[in-house]
Design an enzyme around this catalytic site. Structure first.
Site, PDB file in Angstrom:
ATOM      1  N   LYS A  58       0.838  -1.207   0.000  1.00 25.63           N
ATOM      2  CA  LYS A  58       0.000   0.000   0.000  1.00 25.63           C
ATOM      3  C   LYS A  58       0.870   1.253   0.000  1.00 25.63           C
ATOM      4  O   LYS A  58       0.577   2.230  -0.703  1.00 25.63           O
ATOM      5  CB  LYS A  58      -0.916  -0.016   1.242  1.00 25.63           C
ATOM      6  CG  LYS A  58      -2.014  -1.070   1.167  1.00 25.63           C
ATOM      7  CD  LYS A  58      -2.737  -1.272   2.490  1.00 25.63           C
ATOM      8  CE  LYS A  58      -3.711  -2.455   2.380  1.00 25.63           C
ATOM      9  NZ  LYS A  58      -4.424  -2.756   3.620  1.00 25.63           N
ATOM     10  N   GLN A 102      -4.835  -2.249   9.856  1.00 23.49           N
ATOM     11  CA  GLN A 102      -4.663  -3.496   9.110  1.00 23.49           C
ATOM     12  C   GLN A 102      -5.192  -4.688   9.921  1.00 23.49           C
ATOM     13  O   GLN A 102      -4.837  -4.852  11.090  1.00 23.49           O
ATOM     14  CB  GLN A 102      -3.166  -3.683   8.783  1.00 23.49           C
ATOM     15  CG  GLN A 102      -2.858  -4.892   7.946  1.00 23.49           C
ATOM     16  CD  GLN A 102      -3.442  -4.820   6.534  1.00 23.49           C
ATOM     17  OE1 GLN A 102      -3.371  -3.794   5.869  1.00 23.49           O
ATOM     18  NE2 GLN A 102      -4.044  -5.909   6.081  1.00 23.49           N
ATOM     19  N   ASP A 125     -11.150   1.941   4.297  1.00 23.09           N
ATOM     20  CA  ASP A 125     -11.446   0.515   4.084  1.00 23.09           C
ATOM     21  C   ASP A 125     -12.949   0.279   3.909  1.00 23.09           C
ATOM     22  O   ASP A 125     -13.356  -0.773   3.420  1.00 23.09           O
ATOM     23  CB  ASP A 125     -10.957  -0.320   5.281  1.00 23.09           C
ATOM     24  CG  ASP A 125      -9.518  -0.806   5.107  1.00 23.09           C
ATOM     25  OD1 ASP A 125      -9.059  -0.880   3.951  1.00 23.09           O
ATOM     26  OD2 ASP A 125      -8.877  -1.122   6.128  1.00 23.09           O
TER      27      ASP A 125
END
Ligand code: NAD
Length: 298
Positions: A58, A102, A125
């Site tokens: 990312k 994460q 997200d």
């Protein structure tokens, strides 16, 4: 409907590069208008090798398109309250546009509590209940990157899902459920079946699918017998299987037995080089969206 003249392989590398190029151009315009570059903050807890690799990917993608990033790497024994304190600080920090934690988190931390703590306007997200609710209602703010990437792969490959029988294998909150909702929207108009680990006769469902999406996390378990001739097959799975012939001792395979299914499929995504790359690209799009929302003050 599928375009018979289109190449069989849906190439995630090519499509993700196209998305990154578009995002980079849009960010150039954004900064030319006098805005600072979008800023993505990632929080990583512990030393899960796969998570570390995802976060590095990312960061690399973000740098390519002109998004600034900062990763907060916390020890595996970080308490839930310390993690929540960091999330609250990042929520309050006006220099942070997008914020992600994460997953998976260590067992002593309740993932749902942490997801709920992320400011929904920064939740790139798209996992916060407010954002999932908006998606369900048909007015999404952030679409979770994997289902978003799959929808982009279909549209950029000219797969018209109107009226298709779509079968999604897997009902997770991050892939199966949001994808089923996107396929149901009036913009996609598929008829959707969602299968899961308790589905009685999985093959009976998958064989009916014009569009089959495998997101179960079971290595190569969809074989040619489970797929109808001419189906579009999207493989979301990322599974490690032992392989002594590789330097790492393993290789990555999808949920689909690619060699067995490929001859029957009209279109198919590979693993690696498929959905995973599009997932990363869509996170960049969401981060630009976060910067725009912040600038609008919403
Ligand atoms: P998950 O473990 O949360 O959910 C798996 C789902 O599959 C469950 O709903 C379960 O009921 C179903 N399932 C499991 N075994 C099954 C079986 N034998 N038959 C039918 N259904 C079955 O997983 P997830 O987070 O949704 O991820 C699924 C897979 O996709 C994993 O391999 C993961 O690594 C991968 N993944 C890839 C990306 C990407 O960008 N390509 C992103 C997210 C997840």
């Amino acid at each position: 409907m599928t375009d018979a003249t289109a190449p069989k392989l849906i190439d995630g590398r090519e499509l993700a590069q196209a998305v990154r190029d578009e995002v980079r151009a849009a960010i150039n315009d954004w900064t030319d208008e006098g805005h600072r570059p979008p800023f993505l903050s990632a929080v990583l807890v512990g030393d899960n090798a796969a998570s570390e690799a995802y976060v590095r990917g990312k960061e690399k993608d973000a740098a390519e398109v002109g998004i600034d990033t900062n990763t907060h790497h916390l020890d595996a024994d970080t308490s839930q309250s310390a993690l929540l304190d960091l999330v609250h600080n990042l929520n309050a920090d006006p220099s942070v546009d997008g914020l992600l934690v994460q997953l998976p988190l260590p067992d002593h931390i309740d993932e749902q509590t942490v997801i709920d703590a992320v400011d929904p306007s920064k939740d790139v997200d798209g996992f916060h209940p407010e954002n999932l609710g908006r998606l369900l209602r048909g007015t999404p703010r952030y679409i979770p990157a994997t289902p978003y990437g799959i929808m982009e792969m279909l549209s950029r490959s000219n797969v018209d899902t109107e009226g298709m029988d779509a079968v999604v294998v897997g009902r997770s909150n991050i892939v199966g459920k949001p994808l089923a909702n996107l396929l149901l929207r009036r913009t996609a108009n598929a008829t959707v079946t969602v299968c899961h680990s308790r589905t009685r006769d999985l093959a009976a469902h998958t064989r009916r699918a014009d569009l089959l999406v495998a997101a179960a996390g079971q290595a190569a378990f969809i074989d040619g017998d489970m797929v109808t001739e001419g189906a579009v097959v999207i493989d979301v799975g990322i599974n490690r299987v032992e392989d002594a012939s590789t330097e790492r001792g393993y290789r990555l395979v999808g949920d689909v037995d690619f060699d067995d299914v490929r001859p029957k499929a009209a279109r198919i995504t590979p693993v690696p080089g498929g959905v995973g790359l599009m997932t990363r690209a869509m996170l960049l799009k969401n981060t630009l969206q976060a910067a725009r929302l912040r600038a609008e003050g919403s």
